[in-house]
Each structure stands twice: as structure tokens, then as C-alpha cells.
Enzyme design. Structure first.
Site, PDB file in Angstrom:
ATOM      1  N   GLY A 197      49.758 -60.286  33.838  1.00  0.00           N
ATOM      2  CA  GLY A 197      49.251 -58.804  34.814  1.00  0.00           C
ATOM      3  C   GLY A 197      50.566 -59.389  35.481  1.00  0.00           C
ATOM      4  N   PRO A 204      51.773 -62.199  29.308  1.00  0.00           N
ATOM      5  CG  PRO A 204      54.153 -62.945  29.107  1.00  0.00           C
ATOM      6  CD  PRO A 204      52.949 -63.490  28.641  1.00  0.00           C
ATOM      7  NE  ARG A 229      51.528 -53.628  34.544  1.00  0.00           N
ATOM      8  CZ  ARG A 229      50.437 -52.691  34.644  1.00  0.00           C
ATOM      9  NH1 ARG A 229      51.387 -51.539  34.268  1.00  0.00           N
ATOM     10  NH2 ARG A 229      49.392 -52.847  34.858  1.00  0.00           N
ATOM     11  NE  ARG A 242      51.075 -47.495  33.449  1.00  0.00           N
ATOM     12  CZ  ARG A 242      51.658 -47.363  34.975  1.00  0.00           C
ATOM     13  NH1 ARG A 242      52.823 -46.913  35.379  1.00  0.00           N
ATOM     14  NH2 ARG A 242      50.449 -48.534  36.181  1.00  0.00           N
ATOM     15  CB  CYS A 275      45.488 -26.781  28.352  1.00  0.00           C
ATOM     16  SG  CYS A 275      46.822 -25.971  27.599  1.00  0.00           S
TER      17      CYS A 275
HETATM   18  C1  LIG Z   1      46.161 -56.588  29.012  1.00  0.00           C
HETATM   19  C2  LIG Z   1      45.750 -57.776  29.064  1.00  0.00           C
HETATM   20  C3  LIG Z   1      47.134 -58.794  29.480  1.00  0.00           C
HETATM   21  C4  LIG Z   1      48.853 -58.121  29.946  1.00  0.00           C
HETATM   22  O1  LIG Z   1      48.233 -57.208  30.883  1.00  0.00           O
HETATM   23  P1  LIG Z   1      49.958 -57.413  31.821  1.00  0.00           P
HETATM   24  O2  LIG Z   1      49.959 -57.085  33.530  1.00  0.00           O
HETATM   25  O3  LIG Z   1      50.504 -56.102  30.851  1.00  0.00           O
HETATM   26  O4  LIG Z   1      50.326 -58.322  31.948  1.00  0.00           O
HETATM   27  C5  LIG Z   1      47.050 -60.511  29.089  1.00  0.00           C
HETATM   28  N1  LIG Z   1      46.199 -60.624  28.935  1.00  0.00           N
HETATM   29  C6  LIG Z   1      44.324 -59.618  28.895  1.00  0.00           C
HETATM   30  C7  LIG Z   1      43.255 -60.499  28.705  1.00  0.00           C
HETATM   31  C8  LIG Z   1      44.594 -58.492  29.132  1.00  0.00           C
HETATM   32  O5  LIG Z   1      43.411 -57.654  28.363  1.00  0.00           O
END
Ligand SMILES: *Cc1c(COP(=O)(O)O)cnc(C)c1O
Length: 437
Positions: free
Chosen positions: A239, A274, A276, A312, A363
Site C-alpha cells: 500500500g 509492496p 505499486r 484506473r 464506446c
Molecule cells: C493489493 C495488496 C497488496 C499490494 O498493494 P500495493 O498498493 O500494490 O502495494 C499487498 N497485500 C495485499 C493483501 C493486497 O491485497
């Protein structure tokens, strides 16, 4: 995005002009920088080095096999959310990379697959799931390694669709009852409760939620241990936010500063997931302008990238920088972007630009990549770069409107190679052709 920069008013990925890649591979095209991928993996490894963490790259952010293999080759394990992702992780990393398995809806088949393929930990999200895992493990005569995923009930911190640690979401076990759930598996012959897991949401641009989550984690681990569980892992999830605009995201070491004290206090092995953070800024989506038009008082750039390539913006209202690959002489070489994601006015002064929507051929009125952006006048055939497209870009791509999914290219220095070929019509109808009578 350090590895995507302009030289002589031309966009490069590392030492390779992206226009050259468009000519060779076509558009829309995902272009990844290997240096960027490895730099971000190293940044997180270094920031948390004091805890010797297990970094489990989150496959759902971008499951491309070549990217996953690169992660495995540089010391990462994997975080997966389905059997398909588990199989990708195995294909990329073999059986030596640790794999943690999260997700609210694991089937018995997925649980059995994970147990017979050396799963490192299940991140368990409900009491029924915990007992289902116990039953499958007992049938197989093994003990399932399990971390309970807690919903730490924190204040809102990101988009409503991507916040996973507030009250009223489907993820994890309630913090009020998780200790009772742990109690119910003391001495269970099929379950080894060895960890605590949380994943707070994404993208998170503040460190405070991690501090609060980790503190709550310390208390829970103490309680689990008092019940007799041998807790060895604290999994803080992923996250970690990235710079979509300018410099709005904290560096990895800022997150480490608030997480490491909790890890020390518990004596646990730290796990991070990680996605993103590693891949988000390691790619652009390269597209080509098809037409421009002005209608209803608005100006549109119609280009060949669409919501099926990058969903997104329309799914989450996400912001991606968009800028010409070869900006005209009279405009700045890069847009001056305000880094405050809460400010509705992301741009400062943009001479010789006017507000345009960047839309695709699909579309749907929701088919856009950017709205009301100051951009210079574009012509048919011009190339556009959509930045920060590496995470949840290709991973969420679809065939809507029977569009063929884009190709993906990995660049290193002056060299490049295809890591996913462009789909063909035969791919598109492969699952239907045999059924046609
Ligand atoms: C999606 C997810 C992640 C990765 O999240 P990022 O924002 O891409 O780092 C890590 N752990 C779990 C359980 C997730 O669902």
C-alpha cells in the site's frame, strides 16, 4: 520518473527513445524500465534492512512473468491472491521464493494447491476460512502456516474503493473478535498460527496509518502469544504510495521509521507486500493520437489507448500525468505538476496549452485517461506518454470492445525486449472457437 526523461525534447526510457519502441512494437504499448524496477525494490530492501525483511512482491499489481522473475532474481518472494497468481509466482520464482497467500475467498482447491506447493503463509480473512484451511491441512496430513489478517479499524486514508482497513469493508477479521478466533485454534492439529497480517489500503501517502496499525499489531501479538501461539511473523502488507503527480509520496525509509520499532518490540520476522511501490513508476503507457476534435465546448484528444488498457482513471478517478513524447518547441518540456493530491488544480502555468480530455476509442463516456489537462495542440500520429502506469495497469487490462491487449516491453539501457506480445484475433476467440458449431 527518473528513468523516463526528456533529452533534446524527446522522451527516453533509460537510454532508449520511446518513439523507436512505438515504431518497432506498435501502440498502445507498456514500456518498463528495468533500472526503475530494481531501484525501487532496493530502496525498500535497504530502508527495512535492519529487520532483514521478507519482501513479497504483490503479484496483483503486475503479474507479468518477466517482471516477477526479475523480482525473484533480486531476492523477493511473492504475495498472491489467487491460484492463478500462485502459479505465476511458481513459474517466475520456482519453489524457492516464499509465497504468502491473501484474499477473502480462497476455495478448497486453492488451499490444497497452496499447501502442496510449499505456501509460506496463508493470510486468513475469516473464521470459516481458518477452519476450512485446518480441514484441508488435516486431510493432507500437514499443518498449515497461518497469519490472521486483522482489520485494524483506522480512519479513512485513500479512495473508498481501495481502503481496506476501515470499518465496513470485507477484508480481514474484526479487531474486537480476532483474539477469540485465535483462541479457537489453540492446539489445532491442522493449523500453526504463526503470524499477524494487515494490509491497510492503497495508495497510502502518509506514514501515520502504518504507525497506528503496527502499534495495534504489537498488542495483538502479545495476546496471541499469551494463548500459547508461537507468533514469528508480522506482515504489514503493502500500500505504500508513489508519486503520481510530483513528490507527494514519502520515501520507503519514512515508512520504515514507524514500522521498525513495532517489529523490534515483537521480535518478529517482518514481511512486506509492496506492489505499486515497486512497479508503479517503472512504466509508461505509450499511445498514438488518432484524431482531435472539439465539441460541446470541450476539446478531445482521441488516441489509441483506452479504459481496457488502463482503467484506473475511470475506476478510481486516478490521476496519471500525460505529456507528448516530443513536446513542441514553445511548451515546457514537462508539465509543472502540483504534488498535492487534494488540490483540484494540479497544474501551474502552462503556456501554449489548452484544456483537453484524453480519451480512447471504447464506446463508454467513462473511457478516458485524463480530463481537463493543459496540453499543447496535438496532430494525428503524435505519441503521448501516460506516466506511472506500471501498477494496476496491464494487470487490470481487458478485451472490452474486443480490443486486443497491449504488448509489454522491458528496457534496460539501450536494449529492449518484448515481455508480452500483442494479442491477436486468434487469442481473442481462443476459448470460443472450439465451441462454435
Ligand atoms: C493489493 C495488496 C497488496 C499490494 O498493494 P500495493 O498498493 O500494490 O502495494 C499487498 N497485500 C495485499 C493483501 C493486497 O491485497
Amino acid at each position: 520518473m527518473d528513468h523516463f526523461q526528456y533529452q533534446n525534447r524527446q522522451l527516453y526510457c533509460e537510454d532508449t527513445p520511446v518513439a523507436e519502441l512505438a515504431a518497432q512494437y506498435g501502440t498502445p504499448l507498456y514500456i518498463y524500465s528495468q533500472a526503475a524496477l530494481l531501484e525501487k525494490l532496493r530502496e525498500i530492501q535497504a530502508a527495512f534492512a535492519a529487520a532483514e525483511p521478507i519482501i513479497c512482491y504483490s503479484v496483483k499489481a503486475n503479474g507479468n512473468l518477466s517482471i516477477c522473475r526479475l523480482m525473484a532474481q533480486h531476492g523477493a518472494g511473492f504475495d498472491v491472491t489467487s491460484k492463478g497468481e500462485f502459479q505465476r509466482a511458481l513459474r517466475a520464482g520456482g519453489r524457492t521464493s516464499p509465497i504468502v497467500f491473501a484474499g477473502v475467498g480462497k476455495t478448497d482447491d486453492e488451499i490444497e494447491f497452496a499447501l502442496t506447493n510449499n505456501v509460506f503463509l496463508f493470510d486468513v480473512e475469516s473464521e470459516q476460512e481458518l477452519h476450512a484451511i485446518g480441514a484441508v491441512a488435516q486431510r493432507l496430513g500437514v499443518k498449515a502456516p497461518v497469519a490472521l489478517r486483522v482489520n485494524p479499524d483506522l480512519p479513512p486514508k485513500t479512495h473508498v474503493k481501495t481502503d481496506t482497513s476501515v470499518k465496513g469493508v470485507k477484508f480481514g477479521l474484526d479487531i474486537e473478535t480476532i483474539v477469540d478466533v485465535a483462541q479457537s485454534v489453540v492446539g489445532h492439529p491442522g493449523i500453526a498460527l504463526v503470524g499477524l497480517h494487515m494490509h491497510l489500503g492503497s495508495p497510502i501517502l502518509k506514514v501515520e496509518p502504518y504507525r497506528l496499525g503496527a502499534e495495534k499489531g504489537v498488542t495483538l501479538i502479545r495476546q496471541f502469544r499469551a494463548q500459547g501461539h508461537d507468533i514469528r511473523y508480522l506482515n504489514m502488507g503493502g500500500g505504500f504510495g508513489i508519486n503520481y503527480r510530483n513528490d507527494e509520496a514519502p520515501p520507503a525509509r519514512a515508512f520504515a521509521e514507524v514500522i521498525l520499532p513495532a517489529v523490534r518490540e515483537t521480535g518478529c520476522q517482518l514481511i512486506l507486500e509492496p506492489g505499486r511501490f515497486i512497479v508503479g513508476n517503472a512504466a509508461i503507457l505509450l499511445t498514438r493520437v488518432l484524431y482531435t476534435k472539439s465539441t460541446g465546448g470541450k476539446h478531445y484528444i482521441i488516441q489509441d489507448g483506452a479504459m481496457n488498457d488502463l482503467i484506473r482513471p475511470t475506476l478510481y478517478g486516478s490521476f496519471h500525468r500525460v505529456w507528448p513524447v516530443q513536446p513542441p518547441e514553445n511548451v515546457p518540456v514537462e508539465p509543472d505538476v502540483n504534488g498535492d493530491p487534494d488540490d483540484p488544480q494540479p497544474f501551474r502555468d502552462m503556456p501554449h496549452c489548452f484544456k483537453q480530455d484524453v480519451v480512447g476509442p471504447v464506446c463508454e463516456s467513462g473511457d478516458f485517461l485524463a480530463k481537463d489537462r493543459p496540453l499543447p495542440a496535438m496532430k494525428r500520429g503524435d505519441l503521448l506518454a501516460v506516466f506511472s502506469a506500471g501498477a494496476y495497469g496491464m494487470a487490470m487490462a481487458s478485451n472490452y470492445n474486443s480490443r486486443l491487449r497491449a504488448a509489454e516491453v522491458l528496457v534496460t539501457g539501450r536494449t529492449h525486449r518484448l515481455i508480452r506480445r500483442r494479442e491477436t484475433f486468434a487469442d481473442l476467440v481462443a476459448c470460443e472457437d472450439d465451441c462454435l458449431n
